[in-house]
Design an enzyme around this catalytic site. Structure first.
Site, PDB file in Angstrom:
ATOM      1  N   ASN A 240     -13.917  13.723  -2.060  1.00  0.00           N
ATOM      2  CA  ASN A 240     -14.859  12.921  -1.271  1.00  0.00           C
ATOM      3  C   ASN A 240     -16.264  13.485  -1.354  1.00  0.00           C
ATOM      4  O   ASN A 240     -17.239  12.767  -1.163  1.00  0.00           O
ATOM      5  CB  ASN A 240     -14.458  12.938   0.208  1.00  0.00           C
ATOM      6  CG  ASN A 240     -13.495  11.825   0.522  1.00  0.00           C
ATOM      7  OD1 ASN A 240     -13.304  10.911  -0.266  1.00  0.00           O
ATOM      8  ND2 ASN A 240     -12.886  11.904   1.673  1.00  0.00           N
TER       9      ASN A 240
ATOM     10  N   GLY B 233     -22.732  11.333   1.087  1.00  0.00           N
ATOM     11  CA  GLY B 233     -24.149  10.953   1.135  1.00  0.00           C
ATOM     12  C   GLY B 233     -25.088  11.972   0.511  1.00  0.00           C
ATOM     13  O   GLY B 233     -26.275  11.717   0.370  1.00  0.00           O
TER      14      GLY B 233
ATOM     15  N   ARG C 183     -22.452   7.892  14.780  1.00  0.00           N
ATOM     16  CA  ARG C 183     -21.744   6.937  13.944  1.00  0.00           C
ATOM     17  C   ARG C 183     -20.713   6.137  14.729  1.00  0.00           C
ATOM     18  O   ARG C 183     -20.487   4.966  14.460  1.00  0.00           O
ATOM     19  CB  ARG C 183     -21.052   7.677  12.804  1.00  0.00           C
ATOM     20  CG  ARG C 183     -22.043   8.162  11.797  1.00  0.00           C
ATOM     21  CD  ARG C 183     -21.385   8.993  10.735  1.00  0.00           C
ATOM     22  NE  ARG C 183     -22.363   9.271   9.695  1.00  0.00           N
ATOM     23  CZ  ARG C 183     -22.127  10.020   8.643  1.00  0.00           C
ATOM     24  NH1 ARG C 183     -20.950  10.572   8.481  1.00  0.00           N
ATOM     25  NH2 ARG C 183     -23.057  10.230   7.738  1.00  0.00           N
TER      26      ARG C 183
ATOM     27  N   HIS D 294     -14.015   9.624   8.025  1.00  0.00           N
ATOM     28  CA  HIS D 294     -13.795  11.076   8.133  1.00  0.00           C
ATOM     29  C   HIS D 294     -12.750  11.321   9.209  1.00  0.00           C
ATOM     30  O   HIS D 294     -12.772  10.687  10.252  1.00  0.00           O
ATOM     31  CB  HIS D 294     -15.110  11.766   8.526  1.00  0.00           C
ATOM     32  CG  HIS D 294     -15.076  13.256   8.401  1.00  0.00           C
ATOM     33  ND1 HIS D 294     -15.611  13.941   7.331  1.00  0.00           N
ATOM     34  CD2 HIS D 294     -14.568  14.202   9.213  1.00  0.00           C
ATOM     35  CE1 HIS D 294     -15.440  15.235   7.498  1.00  0.00           C
ATOM     36  NE2 HIS D 294     -14.797  15.422   8.636  1.00  0.00           N
TER      37      HIS D 294
ATOM     38  N   GLU E 183     -12.245  19.489   5.187  1.00  0.00           N
ATOM     39  CA  GLU E 183     -11.780  18.407   6.066  1.00  0.00           C
ATOM     40  C   GLU E 183     -10.304  18.537   6.443  1.00  0.00           C
ATOM     41  O   GLU E 183      -9.842  17.895   7.395  1.00  0.00           O
ATOM     42  CB  GLU E 183     -12.057  17.056   5.395  1.00  0.00           C
ATOM     43  CG  GLU E 183     -12.061  15.898   6.377  1.00  0.00           C
ATOM     44  CD  GLU E 183     -12.420  14.558   5.738  1.00  0.00           C
ATOM     45  OE1 GLU E 183     -13.072  14.547   4.682  1.00  0.00           O
ATOM     46  OE2 GLU E 183     -12.039  13.528   6.314  1.00  0.00           O
TER      47      GLU E 183
ATOM     48  N   LEU F  42     -20.751  18.469   4.496  1.00  0.00           N
ATOM     49  CA  LEU F  42     -20.940  19.393   3.373  1.00  0.00           C
ATOM     50  C   LEU F  42     -21.225  20.804   3.875  1.00  0.00           C
ATOM     51  O   LEU F  42     -20.803  21.784   3.262  1.00  0.00           O
ATOM     52  CB  LEU F  42     -22.061  18.901   2.462  1.00  0.00           C
ATOM     53  CG  LEU F  42     -21.756  17.566   1.763  1.00  0.00           C
ATOM     54  CD1 LEU F  42     -22.938  17.094   0.942  1.00  0.00           C
ATOM     55  CD2 LEU F  42     -20.538  17.699   0.870  1.00  0.00           C
TER      56      LEU F  42
HETATM   57  P1  ADP Z   1     -13.365  18.783   1.244  1.00  0.00           P
HETATM   58  O1  ADP Z   1     -14.656  18.122   1.594  1.00  0.00           O
HETATM   59  O2  ADP Z   1     -12.662  19.289   2.431  1.00  0.00           O
HETATM   60  O3  ADP Z   1     -13.490  19.729   0.121  1.00  0.00           O
HETATM   61  P2  ADP Z   1     -12.673  16.670  -0.574  1.00  0.00           P
HETATM   62  O4  ADP Z   1     -12.242  15.319  -0.204  1.00  0.00           O
HETATM   63  O5  ADP Z   1     -14.036  16.833  -1.149  1.00  0.00           O
HETATM   64  O6  ADP Z   1     -12.450  17.589   0.717  1.00  0.00           O
HETATM   65  O7  ADP Z   1     -11.668  17.303  -1.625  1.00  0.00           O
HETATM   66  C1  ADP Z   1     -10.295  17.340  -1.450  1.00  0.00           C
HETATM   67  C2  ADP Z   1      -9.652  17.427  -2.827  1.00  0.00           C
HETATM   68  O8  ADP Z   1      -8.264  17.722  -2.698  1.00  0.00           O
HETATM   69  C3  ADP Z   1      -9.725  16.112  -3.601  1.00  0.00           C
HETATM   70  O9  ADP Z   1     -10.241  16.369  -4.886  1.00  0.00           O
HETATM   71  C4  ADP Z   1      -8.272  15.643  -3.662  1.00  0.00           C
HETATM   72  O10 ADP Z   1      -7.978  14.903  -4.820  1.00  0.00           O
HETATM   73  C5  ADP Z   1      -7.513  16.963  -3.632  1.00  0.00           C
HETATM   74  N1  ADP Z   1      -6.131  16.862  -3.135  1.00  0.00           N
HETATM   75  C6  ADP Z   1      -5.696  16.215  -2.032  1.00  0.00           C
HETATM   76  N2  ADP Z   1      -4.376  16.374  -1.880  1.00  0.00           N
HETATM   77  C7  ADP Z   1      -3.945  17.156  -2.900  1.00  0.00           C
HETATM   78  C8  ADP Z   1      -2.685  17.681  -3.314  1.00  0.00           C
HETATM   79  N3  ADP Z   1      -1.568  17.421  -2.624  1.00  0.00           N
HETATM   80  N4  ADP Z   1      -2.626  18.442  -4.418  1.00  0.00           N
HETATM   81  C9  ADP Z   1      -3.757  18.715  -5.135  1.00  0.00           C
HETATM   82  N5  ADP Z   1      -4.976  18.237  -4.808  1.00  0.00           N
HETATM   83  C10 ADP Z   1      -5.085  17.473  -3.705  1.00  0.00           C
END
Ligand code: ADP
Length: 732
Positions: free
Chosen positions: A268, A273, A556, A668, A697, A713
């Site tokens: 994400n 943003g 929000r 979120h 997150e 972020l």
């Molecule tokens: P944060 O902002 O907390 O880093 P993001 O949404 O940017 O969260 O990143 C979370 C990442 O974890 C994503 O790239 C998602 O594809 C990956 N992800 C979620 N579940 C799994 C899983 N079970 N195994 C491997 N990767 C995962």
């Protein structure tokens, strides 16, 4: 809940007595699939000798609240019409078409007309075709020899940087050519872009006279080269938190393996943003402290404290604020403590104050760290949407691309390996200590990851898990969230929360779910959002009746609740030439040029306000009166207005005028795994689960009941850094 609807029973109960006729079908249940919006849509069609008696559809990757409607509604319609040729569900044409195609191919098996395809044959040449991608049209030139696909070239597209490369330029087209097949694996997490490429190549093949059934043989699967990996630190998820953790863990000398579900990194964070809050006196010196902002600070330090810690924090802020004024400073006041207080207050005082403080206290250091890794931001401080204060640093690159590029630059020179398209499923525990992770690759092969030191969960939230959204939507604030579109990447399904819970981790604030107000009606994407300003200063919100309805600089959740109450949950962001000074060089949040947004009809333009009102059907006098009142408040440096707005810095006076239709979407999830300030995961008794850390997150306790815009972020990168350092050094 799976997006499945079975009509078998319902149809069986219909006592339709058809006149005897010749057998059309061989009775039975037939399976088929077709590519939908987000991935494969599978159907099972049950027929008797004469008619369709049941249809069931599964399409877990179709858009929540849009594609899922087609999955709910079309099976009954198909059974009733006894035909795949039924009307598509409005707004869900791609999912509808996939269901129809799959039903037609199941029926072709049932009536014996499905044919075995022969070898592919083409009229040689180069053919151009266009298909709908995630953000807009994808146009592809495909060149065929008599008996093969020679080359595939994407000539134009608006897909998101960081997500689309393997789907449009490398792995997918290479795989189609190598296998001479369109039934190849799509890129995990980029199925919409992948499907657009495949659809365009298929269209080109049809133009070249090819029976595309000959291109539908799936290549044989090969077993993975490795099923056992070992590193000091195993990180699950390569988004903002996971990548930050990888950088800091390798800085401490640890070897790292990142497990990533998708075919690319960024999560994400990539489509965020691109805004980052941090008190920054140098930049804030340029901003005058208005009366409205002063009133905001004064209100927060005059409240009745709810705890000792709250009182202590308020006292510190009060002393800092008074010192600021006493020193004759007329520019914007800010401090770590004020940022902490504002974040905690905006989260309804639900968050863990220590966690909030740690994030805020490290925010400027994280900003510097990011800058040293190569992240660039604009030189003026802003107030990001929903951020509540002018301490937002805005990325020069669109969305989160700049952050992810900074975090990945040089990663190949570190002792870090990314294992893509692999989903972690379970934590390996030995005597209460987390020692590794079990995972599955896309073909269902089990892969084991051993951690010499620690495991970090960085899997993001659960906004794309309809079952969890239903389970935890208990705050009473929101309607059924599974019926509302979402902004998140497909992989954000709460896996880390579930895995941690399974080994005894405590969860908190799970009912705290945030909607983002400014997303595209129908898809929930952030596409066409924030075309010029990423800050509240330069736009107003109008409903379909041409009235403002809420302060645009507010929280929000307040804005989303107000927006959901408007006709069709729809409103328009109104902007003008006062903020969009160079439309030719203006882009939306995801990098789509403004000119493309306008030609796609996603932005309504009027050279004059009258013209814009006419196009939308607004009463000009009503809209004009709202804008005049707002402009007068800017002139008068007003404290607030009838909608609760406190930010009055930019007048909207000059055309062209732009209106962007918007609606709120699930964005979120504030709740998650309980951690301490070292990112160690705690169990339900408050004890550390040895070997297990979490950041981003996936964790709870930082944003409380409402996350401030520009804080996601700061959270994931700051805590990602802490987790990386701790994972490399903590004894387990
Ligand atoms: P944060 O902002 O907390 O880093 P993001 O949404 O940017 O969260 O990143 C979370 C990442 O974890 C994503 O790239 C998602 O594809 C990956 N992800 C979620 N579940 C799994 C899983 N079970 N195994 C491997 N990767 C995962």
């Amino acid at each position: 809940m799976k997006k499945t609807l079975s009509m078998v029973l319902a149809a069986a109960m219909l006592s339709v007595t058809a006149a005897a006729s010749a057998a059309v079908y061989t009775p039975g249940t037939y399976e088929a699939e077709a590519k939908g919006f987000g991935g494969q849509v599978q159907v099972e069609v049950t027929v008797d000798e004469e008619k369709i008696v049941g249809v069931s559809v599964v399409g877990d990757d179709e858009t929540q609240g849009v594609g899922s409607l087609a999955i709910e509604q079309l099976p009954a319609a198909i059974v009733e019409a006894n035909s795949a040729e039924v009307e598509a569900v409005s707004g869900a044409t791609i999912t509808s078409t996939a269901i129809q195609e799959a039903v037609a191919s199941a029926l072709a098996q049932a009536d014996g007309t499905a044919v075995q395809a022969g070898p592919a044959a083409f009229v040689p040449g180069t053919y151009t075709a266009t298909a709908q991608g995630h953000n807009g049209a994808v146009t592809v030139e495909t060149t065929f020899a008599e008996d093969r696909i020679e080359s595939i070239q994407v000539v134009s597209h608006f897909e998101s940087e960081g997500v689309c490369e393997k789907a449009l330029f490398t792995e997918l087209p290479e795989s189609i050519i190598a296998n001479q097949s369109l039934a190849v694996d799509t890129i995990a997490g980029a199925t919409v872009s992948s499907n657009a490429l495949i659809a365009a190549v298929k269209d080109a093949a049809q133009q070249a006279g090819c029976d595309t059934a000959s291109l539908m043989t799936a290549p044989e699967k090969t077993p993975p080269e490795t099923t056992e990996y070992t590193a000091d630190v195993i990180i699950v998820g390569a988004g903002g938190a996971g990548l930050s953790a990888a950088v800091s863990a390798t800085d401490e000398g640890a070897s790292v393996i990142l497990i990533e579900k998708e075919g690319y990194v960024g999560g994400n964070t990539l489509v965020s943003g691109g805004i980052f809050n941090a008190p920054d006196e140098e930049m804030q010196k340029e901003v005058e402290m208005t009366a409205g902002v002063q009133a905001l600070v004064e209100a927060a330090i005059s409240e009745e404290p709810v705890s000792e810690a709250h009182e202590e924090l308020m006292e510190k802020v009060r002393a800092q604020y008074e010192a600021h004024l006493a020193a004759g400073k007329t520019y914007l006041f800010d401090s770590v403590e004020w940022y902490t207080l504002q974040t905690w207050n905006a989260g309804d005082k639900v968050a863990d104050l220590d966690l909030v403080y740690t994030m805020c206290a490290n925010s400027y250091d994280t900003l510097t760290w990011l800058r040293n890794l190569g992240w660039t931001y604009y030189s003026d401080i802003r107030q990001g949407a929903g951020s509540l204060y002018q301490r937002t640093h805005s990325s020069v690159d669109h969305a989160g691309v700049g952050f992810i590029n900074a975090l990945t630059s040089g990663l190949e020179d570190r002792d870090a390996q990314i294992v893509y398209s692999t989903t972690a499923t379970e934590l390996i525990m030995e005597n209460g200590v987390c020692v590794g992770v079990l995972a599955e690759d896309r073909d269902g092969n089990q892969i084991t990851f051993h951690a010499n030191k620690n495991v970090i969960l960085a899997t993001g939230g659960f906004a794309r898990n309809a079952e969890m959204l239903s389970q935890y939507n208990t705050s009473g604030k929101w309607p059924d969230l599974t019926k509302i579109t979402g902004t998140n990447m497909p992989g954000i399904t709460g896996d880390g929360i579930r895995m941690a819970e399974a080994v005894g981790a405590a969860l908190r604030d799970m009912d705290q779910i945030q909607l983002l107000q400014t997303t595209q009606p129908g898809t929930g994407n952030c596409v066409y959002a924030y075309v010029a300003p990423k800050e509240a200063a330069g736009y107003l919100f109008f409903n379909s009746e041409g009235k403002r309805f809420i302060g645009e600089d507010g929280r929000r959740d307040d804005i989303s609740l107000a927006a959901l109450a408007q006709t069709d949950a729809l409103f328009y962001m109104l902007e003008s030439a006062d903020v969009i000074t160079d439309p030719e060089n203006t882009y939306d949040l995801l990098g789509v040029p403004m000119t493309e947004c306008i030609s796609a009809g996603a932005i309504i333009v009027g050279d004059t306000l009258e013209e814009l009102c006419e196009k939308i059907g607004w009463d000009y006098a009503t809209v004009k009166a709202e804008i005049d009142a707002y402009n007068a408040n800017v002139d008068e440096n007003a404290l607030t207005d009838e909608y609760g707005r406190a930010l009055f810095t930019t007048k909207l006076e000059n055309g062209p005028w732009y209106a962007i239709p918007r609606t709120p979407s699930v964005h979120h999830t504030m709740g998650g795994v309980v951690i301490n300030t070292k990112t160690q995961v705690l169990d339900t008794e408050g004890n550390v689960i040895a070997g297990l850390l979490a950041a981003g997150e996936v964790t709870g306790g930082i944003h409380g009941g409402n996350r401030i815009g520009g804080n996601a972020l700061v959270d994931c990168i700051t805590y990602g850094r802490i987790a990386g350092t701790q994972a490399a050094t903590l004894e387990r």
